[in-house]
Enzyme design. Structure first.
Site, PDB file in Angstrom:
ATOM      1  CG  HIS A 131      -1.723  -1.209   1.427  1.00  0.00           C
ATOM      2  ND1 HIS A 131      -2.999  -1.388   0.955  1.00  0.00           N
ATOM      3  CD2 HIS A 131      -1.384  -2.377   2.055  1.00  0.00           C
ATOM      4  CE1 HIS A 131      -3.426  -2.596   1.286  1.00  0.00           C
ATOM      5  NE2 HIS A 131      -2.463  -3.217   1.943  1.00  0.00           N
TER       6      HIS A 131
ATOM      7  CB  SER B  36      14.592  22.126 -15.197  1.00  0.00           C
ATOM      8  OG  SER B  36      13.998  23.405 -15.223  1.00  0.00           O
TER       9      SER B  36
ATOM     10  CE  LYS C  59      12.501  19.631 -11.613  1.00  0.00           C
ATOM     11  NZ  LYS C  59      11.650  18.702 -10.898  1.00  0.00           N
TER      12      LYS C  59
ATOM     13  CD  GLU D  91       8.844  12.329 -15.665  1.00  0.00           C
ATOM     14  OE1 GLU D  91       8.095  13.036 -14.984  1.00  0.00           O
ATOM     15  OE2 GLU D  91       9.848  12.767 -16.241  1.00  0.00           O
TER      16      GLU D  91
END
Ligand code: ARG
Length: 398
Positions: free
Chosen positions: A157, A278, A284, A291
């Site tokens: 979970h 970025s 970043k 993704e």
């Protein structure tokens, strides 16, 4: 517009917009190397049936072999004005062999060609895919050896559950990919490529002798269930449903890596060469590869839905609707090939942040089950032990 394989019964020229709308050369050119094999077999079978002479056979074969060489050497250029790859290759043979090429399509149908070509494509690509999954499991093996005895936090979970060995976490993914591989091996080995269904009812041209002369002869067979062979696309659906399961595994893996590489978890470091930065935020390091893998799942599932829905309710036998199975098939295959290739390298570049993980493993709640076990060994019922440890956790948290 290039020459077509039909036209005699038509008085009017085809509407240009409609011609553009219905053509498939822009994607089915990917089937060129399989379509040539169909033609080679067909020419041999025509000679066996005495529908062409031996010298005609040799001239046609030599033109086809020249085209096959061009395809092999990436020199083949399809004409974007051809209706499809079958027409395009026919026109090219005509350019080389002249009028004799008019005999090439004797008693042959594109309905048979396209089924043959797609089966050949699925056979080749499922073979490649099996090897690519092998590379993934090798990379997992490498990672497992590198962190042989490391323990990590196991989750259920997405809440801290119990300590587990890192190797068991990796084994879980290896299990999934091995199962994908098994499914694809079964598919690959079971795929036999039929030839000779004609438009739907076969023809007097028989391929048994031609097949035997061919090096990969054992995977070809003379169509016996001709209506079936031009009507079904189950092999496409089966292949891309296996690929959809494989994609789901890749997506779960991607999600795990994304989550564990966040500063909040910070359990792993991702290989920099597969991340991007970025344009505004200098700090970043984004997990774009992962993704995109996760994101492509929408497309891969969509491809499966697309073909299933296209086939639903089609009356037997061949219908032009079936042309639309190619783009989803190619899309699923090409996307997953790309993902697997990169993922095999990506996995090898994963680093465990051992110090961070060690710190988190100090969380006593992770040994709650072990503590309950100890009480059970002392003779306390598990229900009672569960309660005692649970209360302890509650009190400690307040
Ligand atoms: N381009 C067609 C396809 O991909 C080839 C078969 C065409 N057959 C026909 N009768 N129009 O399905």
């Amino acid at each position: 517009m290039a020459k077509k394989l039909w036209g005699g019964r038509f008085k009017k020229k085809i509407d240009q917009d409609f011609f553009e709308f219905q053509k498939s050369i822009q994607y089915d050119h990917k089937l060129a190397k399989y379509d040539i094999v169909h033609s080679l077999l067909h020419v041999a079978a025509l000679a066996d049936a005495k529908l062409i002479s031996n010298s005609e056979k040799q001239s046609l074969l030599s033109a086809l072999k020249k085209i096959r060489e061009q395809i092999k050497n990436n020199k083949f250029k399809f004409n974007p004005d051809s209706e499809d790859i079958h027409t395009d290759i026919h026109n090219k043979v005509e350019n080389m062999a002249g009028k004799l090429a008019l005999k090439l399509h004797t008693l042959r149908s594109r309905n048979d060609q396209v089924a043959f070509d797609e089966k050949s494509y699925c056979y080749a690509k499922s073979g490649d895919m099996i090897d690519l999954i092998g590379a993934i499991t090798n990379s997992f093996q490498y990672l497992k050896n590198k962190y042989k005895n490391n323990t990590i936090v196991g989750y259920t979970h997405t809440q801290r559950a119990q300590k587990i060995f890192f190797r068991d976490y990796v084994n879980a993914y290896m299990g999934m990919f091995n199962k994908d591989k098994e499914r694809l091996i079964k598919f690959h080995q079971g795929l036999k490529i039929s030839i000779g269904a004609g438009a739907l009812a076969g023809s007097l041209v028989k391929y048994n002798k031609a097949i035997k002369q061919f090096p990969e002869g054992n995977k070809f067979y003379q169509s016996v269930n001709t209506v079936y062979d031009v009507s079904e696309r189950d092999f496409v659906i089966e292949f891309i449903s296996h690929l959809s399961i494989l994609q789901m595994h890749l997506s779960r893996l991607a999600e795990d890596f994304i989550l564990y590489s966040t500063k909040e978890f910070n359990f792993i470091d991702l290989p920099e060469e597969f991340c991007t930065g970025s344009s505004m935020m200098p700090h970043k390091k984004n997990p774009d590869f992962l993704e995109l893998v996760r994101g492509y799942t929408g497309r891969i599932y969509g491809n499966l839905m697309s073909i299933l829905t296209t086939m639903k309710g089609l009356p037997l036998a061949y219908n032009r609707d079936m042309q639309l199975d190619k783009e989803p098939l190619f899309s699923s295959v090409e996307t997953i090939e790309g993902e697997l290739k990169i993922m095999a390298k990506f996995i090898k570049g994963i680093k465990l942040n051992e110090a961070v993980i060690k710190e988190v493993l100090k969380d006593e709640e992770l040994s709650a089950v072990e503590r309950a076990e100890k009480l059970v060994i002392k003779g306390i019922s598990f229900k009672k032990a569960h309660d005692i440890i649970g209360r302890g956790v509650r009190d400690a948290r307040i």
